[in-house]
Design a protein around this motif. Structure first.
Motif, PDB file in Angstrom:
ATOM      1  N   ALA A  46       7.063  20.709  12.819  1.00  0.00           N
ATOM      2  CA  ALA A  46       6.468  20.543  14.147  1.00  0.00           C
ATOM      3  C   ALA A  46       7.484  20.012  15.149  1.00  0.00           C
ATOM      4  O   ALA A  46       8.445  19.339  14.780  1.00  0.00           O
ATOM      5  N   ASP A  47       7.249  20.304  16.387  1.00  0.00           N
ATOM      6  CA  ASP A  47       8.085  19.740  17.443  1.00  0.00           C
ATOM      7  C   ASP A  47       7.866  18.232  17.527  1.00  0.00           C
ATOM      8  O   ASP A  47       8.813  17.476  17.725  1.00  0.00           O
ATOM      9  N   ASN A  48       6.614  17.803  17.405  1.00  0.00           N
ATOM     10  CA  ASN A  48       6.286  16.377  17.440  1.00  0.00           C
ATOM     11  C   ASN A  48       6.169  15.872  15.997  1.00  0.00           C
ATOM     12  O   ASN A  48       5.081  15.817  15.432  1.00  0.00           O
ATOM     13  N   LYS A  49       7.283  15.527  15.400  1.00  0.00           N
ATOM     14  CA  LYS A  49       7.343  15.110  14.004  1.00  0.00           C
ATOM     15  C   LYS A  49       6.589  13.810  13.760  1.00  0.00           C
ATOM     16  O   LYS A  49       6.098  13.554  12.665  1.00  0.00           O
ATOM     17  N   LYS A  50       6.471  13.000  14.786  1.00  0.00           N
ATOM     18  CA  LYS A  50       5.745  11.740  14.671  1.00  0.00           C
ATOM     19  C   LYS A  50       4.288  11.983  14.260  1.00  0.00           C
ATOM     20  O   LYS A  50       3.706  11.167  13.542  1.00  0.00           O
ATOM     21  N   GLN A  51       3.705  13.093  14.681  1.00  0.00           N
ATOM     22  CA  GLN A  51       2.332  13.415  14.303  1.00  0.00           C
ATOM     23  C   GLN A  51       2.200  13.552  12.786  1.00  0.00           C
ATOM     24  O   GLN A  51       1.177  13.184  12.206  1.00  0.00           O
ATOM     25  N   GLY A  52       3.221  14.069  12.137  1.00  0.00           N
ATOM     26  CA  GLY A  52       3.205  14.156  10.679  1.00  0.00           C
ATOM     27  C   GLY A  52       3.186  12.780  10.038  1.00  0.00           C
ATOM     28  O   GLY A  52       2.446  12.538   9.090  1.00  0.00           O
ATOM     29  N   ALA A  53       3.986  11.871  10.591  1.00  0.00           N
ATOM     30  CA  ALA A  53       3.997  10.498  10.078  1.00  0.00           C
ATOM     31  C   ALA A  53       2.635   9.844  10.275  1.00  0.00           C
ATOM     32  O   ALA A  53       2.157   9.109   9.395  1.00  0.00           O
ATOM     33  N   ILE A  54       1.987  10.134  11.391  1.00  0.00           N
ATOM     34  CA  ILE A  54       0.661   9.553  11.657  1.00  0.00           C
ATOM     35  C   ILE A  54      -0.352  10.046  10.637  1.00  0.00           C
ATOM     36  O   ILE A  54      -1.172   9.262  10.126  1.00  0.00           O
ATOM     37  N   ILE A  55      -0.303  11.315  10.281  1.00  0.00           N
ATOM     38  CA  ILE A  55      -1.209  11.860   9.260  1.00  0.00           C
ATOM     39  C   ILE A  55      -0.983  11.141   7.929  1.00  0.00           C
ATOM     40  O   ILE A  55      -1.936  10.791   7.221  1.00  0.00           O
ATOM     41  N   ILE A  56       0.263  10.905   7.581  1.00  0.00           N
ATOM     42  CA  ILE A  56       0.575  10.211   6.324  1.00  0.00           C
ATOM     43  C   ILE A  56       0.089   8.773   6.384  1.00  0.00           C
ATOM     44  O   ILE A  56      -0.499   8.269   5.412  1.00  0.00           O
ATOM     45  N   ILE A  57       0.277   8.104   7.495  1.00  0.00           N
ATOM     46  CA  ILE A  57      -0.208   6.729   7.653  1.00  0.00           C
ATOM     47  C   ILE A  57      -1.721   6.684   7.508  1.00  0.00           C
ATOM     48  O   ILE A  57      -2.267   5.798   6.835  1.00  0.00           O
ATOM     49  N   GLN A  58      -2.428   7.631   8.108  1.00  0.00           N
ATOM     50  CA  GLN A  58      -3.884   7.685   7.971  1.00  0.00           C
ATOM     51  C   GLN A  58      -4.288   7.872   6.510  1.00  0.00           C
ATOM     52  O   GLN A  58      -5.247   7.260   6.043  1.00  0.00           O
ATOM     53  N   SER A  59      -3.548   8.683   5.785  1.00  0.00           N
ATOM     54  CA  SER A  59      -3.825   8.898   4.360  1.00  0.00           C
ATOM     55  C   SER A  59      -3.570   7.626   3.551  1.00  0.00           C
ATOM     56  O   SER A  59      -4.318   7.308   2.628  1.00  0.00           O
ATOM     57  N   LEU A  60      -2.510   6.908   3.907  1.00  0.00           N
ATOM     58  CA  LEU A  60      -2.209   5.646   3.227  1.00  0.00           C
ATOM     59  C   LEU A  60      -3.294   4.602   3.497  1.00  0.00           C
ATOM     60  O   LEU A  60      -3.599   3.782   2.626  1.00  0.00           O
ATOM     61  N   LYS A  61      -3.877   4.655   4.659  1.00  0.00           N
ATOM     62  CA  LYS A  61      -4.980   3.739   4.974  1.00  0.00           C
ATOM     63  C   LYS A  61      -6.263   4.151   4.253  1.00  0.00           C
ATOM     64  O   LYS A  61      -7.075   3.298   3.903  1.00  0.00           O
ATOM     65  N   ALA A  62      -6.451   5.438   4.023  1.00  0.00           N
ATOM     66  CA  ALA A  62      -7.640   5.923   3.316  1.00  0.00           C
ATOM     67  C   ALA A  62      -7.556   5.651   1.811  1.00  0.00           C
ATOM     68  O   ALA A  62      -8.583   5.439   1.156  1.00  0.00           O
ATOM     69  N   TYR A  63      -6.361   5.654   1.264  1.00  0.00           N
ATOM     70  CA  TYR A  63      -6.172   5.495  -0.182  1.00  0.00           C
ATOM     71  C   TYR A  63      -6.936   4.299  -0.766  1.00  0.00           C
ATOM     72  O   TYR A  63      -7.716   4.474  -1.711  1.00  0.00           O
ATOM     73  N   PRO A  64      -6.790   3.084  -0.254  1.00  0.00           N
ATOM     74  CA  PRO A  64      -7.505   1.960  -0.882  1.00  0.00           C
ATOM     75  C   PRO A  64      -9.014   1.961  -0.618  1.00  0.00           C
ATOM     76  O   PRO A  64      -9.752   1.236  -1.287  1.00  0.00           O
ATOM     77  N   VAL A  65      -9.461   2.789   0.304  1.00  0.00           N
ATOM     78  CA  VAL A  65     -10.898   2.903   0.559  1.00  0.00           C
ATOM     79  C   VAL A  65     -11.558   3.703  -0.563  1.00  0.00           C
ATOM     80  O   VAL A  65     -12.692   3.416  -0.965  1.00  0.00           O
ATOM     81  N   TYR A  66     -10.842   4.675  -1.122  1.00  0.00           N
ATOM     82  CA  TYR A  66     -11.414   5.588  -2.107  1.00  0.00           C
ATOM     83  C   TYR A  66     -10.897   5.393  -3.533  1.00  0.00           C
ATOM     84  O   TYR A  66     -11.506   5.894  -4.469  1.00  0.00           O
ATOM     85  N   PHE A  67      -9.780   4.678  -3.681  1.00  0.00           N
ATOM     86  CA  PHE A  67      -9.202   4.494  -5.013  1.00  0.00           C
ATOM     87  C   PHE A  67      -9.062   3.006  -5.319  1.00  0.00           C
ATOM     88  O   PHE A  67      -8.627   2.225  -4.484  1.00  0.00           O
ATOM     89  N   ASN A  68      -9.432   2.642  -6.527  1.00  0.00           N
ATOM     90  CA  ASN A  68      -9.433   1.251  -6.956  1.00  0.00           C
ATOM     91  C   ASN A  68      -8.032   0.870  -7.451  1.00  0.00           C
ATOM     92  O   ASN A  68      -7.724   0.976  -8.632  1.00  0.00           O
ATOM     93  N   ASP A  69      -7.223   0.440  -6.526  1.00  0.00           N
ATOM     94  CA  ASP A  69      -5.860   0.024  -6.829  1.00  0.00           C
ATOM     95  C   ASP A  69      -5.734  -1.460  -6.499  1.00  0.00           C
ATOM     96  O   ASP A  69      -5.422  -1.829  -5.369  1.00  0.00           O
ATOM     97  N   PRO A  70      -5.992  -2.322  -7.489  1.00  0.00           N
ATOM     98  CA  PRO A  70      -5.999  -3.769  -7.213  1.00  0.00           C
ATOM     99  C   PRO A  70      -4.631  -4.318  -6.790  1.00  0.00           C
ATOM    100  O   PRO A  70      -4.567  -5.406  -6.206  1.00  0.00           O
ATOM    101  N   ASN A  71      -3.566  -3.591  -7.044  1.00  0.00           N
ATOM    102  CA  ASN A  71      -2.230  -4.052  -6.682  1.00  0.00           C
ATOM    103  C   ASN A  71      -1.732  -3.478  -5.358  1.00  0.00           C
ATOM    104  O   ASN A  71      -0.580  -3.695  -4.988  1.00  0.00           O
ATOM    105  N   TRP A  72      -2.574  -2.741  -4.670  1.00  0.00           N
ATOM    106  CA  TRP A  72      -2.171  -2.106  -3.421  1.00  0.00           C
ATOM    107  C   TRP A  72      -1.969  -3.152  -2.331  1.00  0.00           C
ATOM    108  O   TRP A  72      -2.791  -4.029  -2.136  1.00  0.00           O
ATOM    109  N   GLN A  73      -0.882  -3.029  -1.622  1.00  0.00           N
ATOM    110  CA  GLN A  73      -0.588  -3.859  -0.466  1.00  0.00           C
ATOM    111  C   GLN A  73      -0.825  -3.020   0.772  1.00  0.00           C
ATOM    112  O   GLN A  73      -0.239  -1.946   0.906  1.00  0.00           O
ATOM    113  N   GLU A  74      -1.648  -3.510   1.671  1.00  0.00           N
ATOM    114  CA  GLU A  74      -1.959  -2.758   2.897  1.00  0.00           C
ATOM    115  C   GLU A  74      -0.683  -2.429   3.660  1.00  0.00           C
ATOM    116  O   GLU A  74       0.265  -3.195   3.654  1.00  0.00           O
ATOM    117  N   LEU A  75      -0.711  -1.317   4.360  1.00  0.00           N
ATOM    118  CA  LEU A  75       0.410  -0.878   5.174  1.00  0.00           C
ATOM    119  C   LEU A  75       0.542  -1.783   6.389  1.00  0.00           C
ATOM    120  O   LEU A  75      -0.423  -2.140   7.009  1.00  0.00           O
TER     121      LEU A  75
END
Length: 153
Positions: free
Chosen positions: A124-153
């Motif tokens: 993409a021309d706006n590569k930052k948008q890709g990083a934002i999608i990944i950040i959103q996924s990283l924020k969703a991960y502990p909502v749906y997966f039980n990872d007791p050792n996860w450190q919030e982003l």
């Protein structure tokens, strides 16, 4: 069957693929929206050690560069290097994660979103948008997966 799926996804991660959504949909044909995450009857999905390691590595790759990405000081070359790093972490996840089939389907939905972000970083021309999608996924991960050792982003 699971190894065959993993190999197919690994191939799509390593190649610059224009069919990310098609690959994800193939693995999530039983869901109406292949990228929509759901809980396990109201509970978070169980994980294995490799899932924690892989997701933590993805988070580390993003968080290390978050300030420069946010302030738009991240160069095209840095984005290219980040995409290579993220592809390696995704490949690790596909090769090593051993979840139950239903949890695996949810993981593949999450990883399809991350793959979409990596694709935007690469193309993409706006590569930052890709990083934002990944950040959103990283924020969703502990909502749906039980990872007791996860450190919030």
């Amino acid at each position: 069957m699971k190894n065959k799926r993993a190999m197919l996804l690994l191939t799509s991660v390593l190649a610059v693929s224009y069919s990310i959504s098609a690959t994800a949909a193939e693995h999530h044909h039983h869901q109406k929206n292949s990228n929509q995450l759901v809980l396990n009857q109201g509970e978070k999905w169980a994980i294995d050690d490799s899932l924690h390691i892989g997701m933590s590595n993805i988070k580390q790759a993003i968080s290390t560069n978050l300030d420069d990405i946010h302030h738009e000081r991240f160069t095209t070359q840095q984005y290219a290097d980040l995409a290579v790093t993220l592809d390696k972490h995704l490949a690790f996840l596909f090769a090593n994660c051993k979840l139950t089939p239903l949890a695996d389907a949810q993981l593949h939905s999450l990883l399809a979103n991350i793959m979409q972000g990596v694709d935007k970083i690469k193309n993409a021309d706006n590569k930052k948008q890709g990083a934002i999608i990944i950040i959103q996924s990283l924020k969703a991960y502990p909502v749906y997966f039980n990872d007791p050792n996860w450190q919030e982003l």
